[in-house]
Design a protein around this motif. Structure first.
Motif, mmCIF file in Angstrom:
data_model
loop_
_atom_site.group_PDB
_atom_site.id
_atom_site.type_symbol
_atom_site.label_atom_id
_atom_site.label_comp_id
_atom_site.label_asym_id
_atom_site.label_seq_id
_atom_site.Cartn_x
_atom_site.Cartn_y
_atom_site.Cartn_z
ATOM 1 N N VAL A 1 5.037 10.727 -2.331
ATOM 2 C CA VAL A 1 4.802 9.295 -2.544
ATOM 3 C C VAL A 1 5.666 8.525 -1.548
ATOM 4 N N GLU A 2 5.005 7.738 -0.692
ATOM 5 C CA GLU A 2 5.726 6.981 0.331
ATOM 6 C C GLU A 2 4.921 5.753 0.729
ATOM 7 N N MET A 3 5.592 4.795 1.357
ATOM 8 C CA MET A 3 4.896 3.611 1.860
ATOM 9 C C MET A 3 3.847 4.065 2.863
ATOM 10 N N SER A 4 2.688 3.481 2.783
ATOM 11 C CA SER A 4 1.647 3.777 3.750
ATOM 12 C C SER A 4 2.026 3.127 5.075
ATOM 13 N N ARG A 5 1.937 3.902 6.126
ATOM 14 C CA ARG A 5 2.272 3.387 7.457
ATOM 15 C C ARG A 5 0.983 3.211 8.253
ATOM 16 N N LEU B 1 8.523 8.464 -8.399
ATOM 17 C CA LEU B 1 7.395 9.394 -8.457
ATOM 18 C C LEU B 1 7.328 10.391 -7.309
ATOM 19 N N HIS B 2 8.106 10.187 -6.249
ATOM 20 C CA HIS B 2 8.108 11.174 -5.159
ATOM 21 C C HIS B 2 8.645 12.498 -5.713
ATOM 22 N N GLY B 3 7.858 13.551 -5.605
ATOM 23 C CA GLY B 3 8.242 14.854 -6.146
ATOM 24 C C GLY B 3 7.760 15.091 -7.568
ATOM 25 N N HIS B 4 7.191 14.064 -8.203
ATOM 26 C CA HIS B 4 6.668 14.200 -9.577
ATOM 27 C C HIS B 4 5.486 15.173 -9.583
ATOM 28 N N GLU B 5 5.431 16.048 -10.562
ATOM 29 C CA GLU B 5 4.315 16.992 -10.682
ATOM 30 C C GLU B 5 3.259 16.420 -11.614
ATOM 31 N N LEU B 6 2.198 15.890 -11.032
ATOM 32 C CA LEU B 6 1.073 15.399 -11.806
ATOM 33 C C LEU B 6 0.302 16.575 -12.397
ATOM 34 N N ARG B 7 0.221 17.651 -11.636
ATOM 35 C CA ARG B 7 -0.347 18.929 -12.076
ATOM 36 C C ARG B 7 0.725 19.990 -11.832
ATOM 37 N N PRO B 8 0.812 21.008 -12.686
ATOM 38 C CA PRO B 8 1.834 22.046 -12.483
ATOM 39 C C PRO B 8 1.760 22.658 -11.080
ATOM 40 N N GLY B 9 2.902 22.686 -10.421
ATOM 41 C CA GLY B 9 2.998 23.289 -9.097
ATOM 42 C C GLY B 9 2.547 22.392 -7.960
ATOM 43 N N ARG B 10 2.202 21.133 -8.236
ATOM 44 C CA ARG B 10 1.739 20.205 -7.191
ATOM 45 C C ARG B 10 2.623 18.962 -7.194
ATOM 46 N N LYS C 1 0.853 -1.193 0.000
ATOM 47 C CA LYS C 1 0.000 0.000 0.000
ATOM 48 C C LYS C 1 0.890 1.243 0.000
ATOM 49 N N ILE C 2 0.641 2.135 -0.955
ATOM 50 C CA ILE C 2 1.426 3.360 -1.120
ATOM 51 C C ILE C 2 0.531 4.562 -0.860
ATOM 52 N N PHE C 3 1.015 5.498 -0.067
ATOM 53 C CA PHE C 3 0.330 6.766 0.179
ATOM 54 C C PHE C 3 0.807 7.773 -0.860
ATOM 55 N N VAL C 4 -0.136 8.488 -1.463
ATOM 56 C CA VAL C 4 0.186 9.537 -2.431
ATOM 57 C C VAL C 4 -0.463 10.826 -1.931
ATOM 58 N N GLY C 5 0.350 11.782 -1.523
ATOM 59 C CA GLY C 5 -0.156 13.047 -1.006
ATOM 60 C C GLY C 5 -0.059 14.159 -2.032
ATOM 61 N N ASN C 6 -0.764 15.247 -1.736
ATOM 62 C CA ASN C 6 -0.803 16.443 -2.585
ATOM 63 C C ASN C 6 -1.480 16.156 -3.927
ATOM 64 N N VAL C 7 -2.515 15.330 -3.866
ATOM 65 C CA VAL C 7 -3.300 14.990 -5.046
ATOM 66 C C VAL C 7 -4.497 15.925 -5.115
ATOM 67 N N ASP C 8 -4.838 16.376 -6.299
ATOM 68 C CA ASP C 8 -6.047 17.173 -6.483
ATOM 69 C C ASP C 8 -7.191 16.199 -6.744
ATOM 70 N N GLY C 9 -7.916 15.840 -5.689
ATOM 71 C CA GLY C 9 -8.970 14.844 -5.779
ATOM 72 C C GLY C 9 -10.110 15.215 -6.699
ATOM 73 N N ALA C 10 -10.322 16.498 -6.905
ATOM 74 C CA ALA C 10 -11.401 16.923 -7.800
ATOM 75 C C ALA C 10 -11.011 16.763 -9.258
ATOM 76 N N ASP C 11 -9.714 16.639 -9.515
ATOM 77 C CA ASP C 11 -9.235 16.643 -10.900
ATOM 78 C C ASP C 11 -8.400 15.406 -11.243
ATOM 79 N N THR C 12 -8.279 14.456 -10.307
ATOM 80 C CA THR C 12 -7.457 13.272 -10.533
ATOM 81 C C THR C 12 -8.331 12.024 -10.396
ATOM 82 N N THR C 13 -8.207 11.121 -11.342
ATOM 83 C CA THR C 13 -9.009 9.906 -11.315
ATOM 84 C C THR C 13 -8.148 8.711 -10.895
ATOM 85 N N PRO C 14 -8.783 7.660 -10.375
ATOM 86 C CA PRO C 14 -8.033 6.438 -10.063
ATOM 87 C C PRO C 14 -7.344 5.865 -11.301
#
Length: 134
Positions: free
Chosen positions: A68-72, A55-64, A2-15
């Motif tokens: 990305v880290e292991m879920s604890r 993918l840690h630090g990857h910009e899925l959207r500009p400026g975001r 299980k991987i945690f992905v933070g700083n995701v724009d949930g309104a604009d990002t799909t699974p």
């Protein structure tokens, strides 16, 4: 894994979009997108480690930049609480200090953003916080 992905724009990002992003690193079992974070389940540990490194630090959207880290898992005998309507000027250290009067704080995150009302000129800054403590 299980991987945690933070700083995701949930309104604009799909699974599906996240699954496609992680797929080059291994088999993606599932993705769940919330408001500002997501969880990606990958079959192989080695693929998960490669995805985190790439993918840690990857910009899925500009400026975001993604976090990305292991879920604890949450430590035993702890509580996670949500605090809404926090001043946008409040820092995580200020909030931590306030709650440490009542117990040991393990983790404190203040999430800030912009909310735009139906009038395009008006903007309001908002903040919410999550705390984990004994």
């Amino acid at each position: 894994m299980k991987i945690f992905v933070g700083n995701v724009d949930g309104a604009d990002t799909t699974p599906e979009e996240l699954a496609a992003l992680f797929a080059p690193y291994g088999t993606v079992m599932s993705c769940a997108v919330m408001k500002q974070f997501a969880f990606v389940h990958m079959r192989e540990n080695a693929g998960a480690v490669r995805a985190i490194e790439a993918l840690h630090g990857h910009e899925l959207r500009p400026g975001r930049a993604l976090v990305v880290e292991m879920s604890r898992p949450r430590p035993l005998n702890t509580w996670k609480i949500f605090v809404g309507n926090v001043s946008a000027a409040c820092t995580s250290q200020e909030l931590r200090s306030l709650f440490e009067r009542r117990g040991r704080v393990i983790e404190c995150d203040v999430v800030k953003g912009n909310w735009r009302s139906w009038q395009p000129i008006r903007k309001r800054v908002w903040a919410n916080a999550g705390l984990l403590f004994y």
